[in-house]
Design a protein around this motif. Sequence first.
Motif, short mmCIF file in Angstrom:
data_model
loop_
_atom_site.label_atom_id
_atom_site.label_comp_id
_atom_site.label_asym_id
_atom_site.label_seq_id
_atom_site.Cartn_x
_atom_site.Cartn_y
_atom_site.Cartn_z
N ASP A 196 66.49 134.82 5.87
CA ASP A 196 65.76 133.77 6.59
C ASP A 196 65.05 132.84 5.62
O ASP A 196 65.06 131.61 5.81
N HIS A 197 64.45 133.38 4.58
CA HIS A 197 63.80 132.54 3.58
C HIS A 197 64.83 131.65 2.88
O HIS A 197 64.57 130.46 2.62
N PRO A 232 53.15 136.56 -10.58
CA PRO A 232 52.04 135.96 -11.32
C PRO A 232 51.72 134.54 -10.87
O PRO A 232 50.53 134.17 -10.81
N VAL A 233 52.72 133.75 -10.55
CA VAL A 233 52.47 132.39 -10.07
C VAL A 233 51.74 132.43 -8.73
O VAL A 233 50.77 131.70 -8.51
N ALA A 234 52.18 133.31 -7.84
CA ALA A 234 51.51 133.46 -6.55
C ALA A 234 50.06 133.89 -6.75
O ALA A 234 49.15 133.39 -6.06
N ARG A 287 52.79 140.21 2.00
CA ARG A 287 54.21 139.88 1.89
C ARG A 287 54.56 138.61 2.67
O ARG A 287 55.32 137.76 2.21
N GLU A 288 54.00 138.49 3.86
CA GLU A 288 54.31 137.33 4.70
C GLU A 288 53.81 136.04 4.06
O GLU A 288 54.52 135.03 4.03
N LYS A 289 52.60 136.08 3.51
CA LYS A 289 52.05 134.88 2.88
C LYS A 289 52.81 134.52 1.61
O LYS A 289 52.93 133.33 1.27
N PHE A 290 53.32 135.51 0.90
CA PHE A 290 54.14 135.23 -0.27
C PHE A 290 55.39 134.45 0.13
O PHE A 290 55.74 133.44 -0.50
N GLY A 291 56.07 134.89 1.18
CA GLY A 291 57.27 134.19 1.65
C GLY A 291 56.98 132.77 2.09
O GLY A 291 57.76 131.85 1.83
N LEU A 293 54.51 130.91 0.98
CA LEU A 293 54.21 130.13 -0.22
C LEU A 293 55.49 129.68 -0.89
O LEU A 293 55.59 128.53 -1.35
N LEU A 294 56.48 130.56 -0.96
CA LEU A 294 57.75 130.22 -1.57
C LEU A 294 58.35 128.97 -0.93
O LEU A 294 58.70 128.00 -1.61
#
Length: 301
Positions: A196-197, A232-234, A287-291, A293-294
Motif C-alpha cells: 500500500d505504501h 535515523p532520519v525519522a 509504525r503508522e506514523k513512520f509510514g 512520514l515516508l
Amino acid sequence: MKKIPVLLDCDTGFDDAFAIAMAIASDRLEVKGVTTVAGNYTLPDVLLNTKRTLSITDPSVPYAVGAAQPLLRPLYTHGHPTHMMEELGDPDIAPDPRGAVEFMADILRESDEPITLIPLGPLTNIAVLLAAHPELKEKIKEMVIMGGSVYSGNTTPSAEFNIYVDPEAAHMVFKSGVPIVMCGLEVCEDARVNPDHAHRLIELGNPTAVAYGNELLRGFTVGESIIFDAVPVAYILHPEIVKTERYYVEVDITGGLSAGCTVTDTRAFHHDDAPAPNTTVAMSMDREKFGELLVELFANY
C-alpha cells in the motif's frame, strides 16, 4: 524553522537510498553531503548506488568516497545483487576530490553551527574522522546511528550487521564521548512498509516517488519490507514518535561469537561504580506514523 545541517555516511543499498531521499526531501534538514563506505556491498557498487540515488533526488548534493574495507578485518558484505534503479545506468556525477574523512572534516570545520552525523553503514569513516580530527568533536551535535541491537543480532546471534562489519571502528565511536543515538534492530522492527505504501508513492506521480515506489514493489518478498536506514532520519525529524532509553553501550571487540555485540546495560539497578549511560537507545517507533512520514516526504519531489 531553521534547518538542521546533516551529513550522511552510507553503504548505499535499498534502505540507505530511502534515507538519503527522505533527508533531501525534508524542508527541515539541510543535507551538507553524503559519504560512502563499503558494507552492504563493495565500494564500487556502493558508489554506483549512491550516484543513482543522488541523480534522482538532488544531483547538486556533494558526495565523497570513503573506506573500501574495515579498519582491521577483511570486508564482510551481504553479497546480494544491487537491484537498485538499474534503469538509471551509471549517472555522470563526479565525487568530491577529497576523501570522505577530509570532506566531512572540512564541512564540520567551516560550519557556523554543530552538524548532526547520520552513519548508516559500518562506522569506519566516522572512527577515522574522530581519530584524525579530535578537535572537531565539538562541531558534531550528535550521531544518529543505524546499527547495533540491545538483545540479539541479525548477522551473528549477538551482532547487528553494521557493527559486525567493523567492530573496532564502532568501539572507537561509542567511546568517543560524542552524543550518540543508537537506532538498532529493536526500533527498526517498526520501520515496516507494505505494498500500500509503494502504491501510494507511485500515485504521487512525481518521477522520484514513482521510482522509489517501484523499487519497493521489487523488494517485497513476504508482503512487507523494513527500511532500516530511514529510522535515523525519522527520529531527527520527529523524535516524539520514537521511544528511547538512556543506557551504557560498549562494543565487544574480543572476538568469537560476541564480536560486534553492542553490549547494553539495561539493568534498572546500578552499582555505584557502574558506568554512566553514554547512549540514547531507540527502542520502538510508531509504525503508522513512520509510514505516513515516508509518503509525506516523497510528495515534496
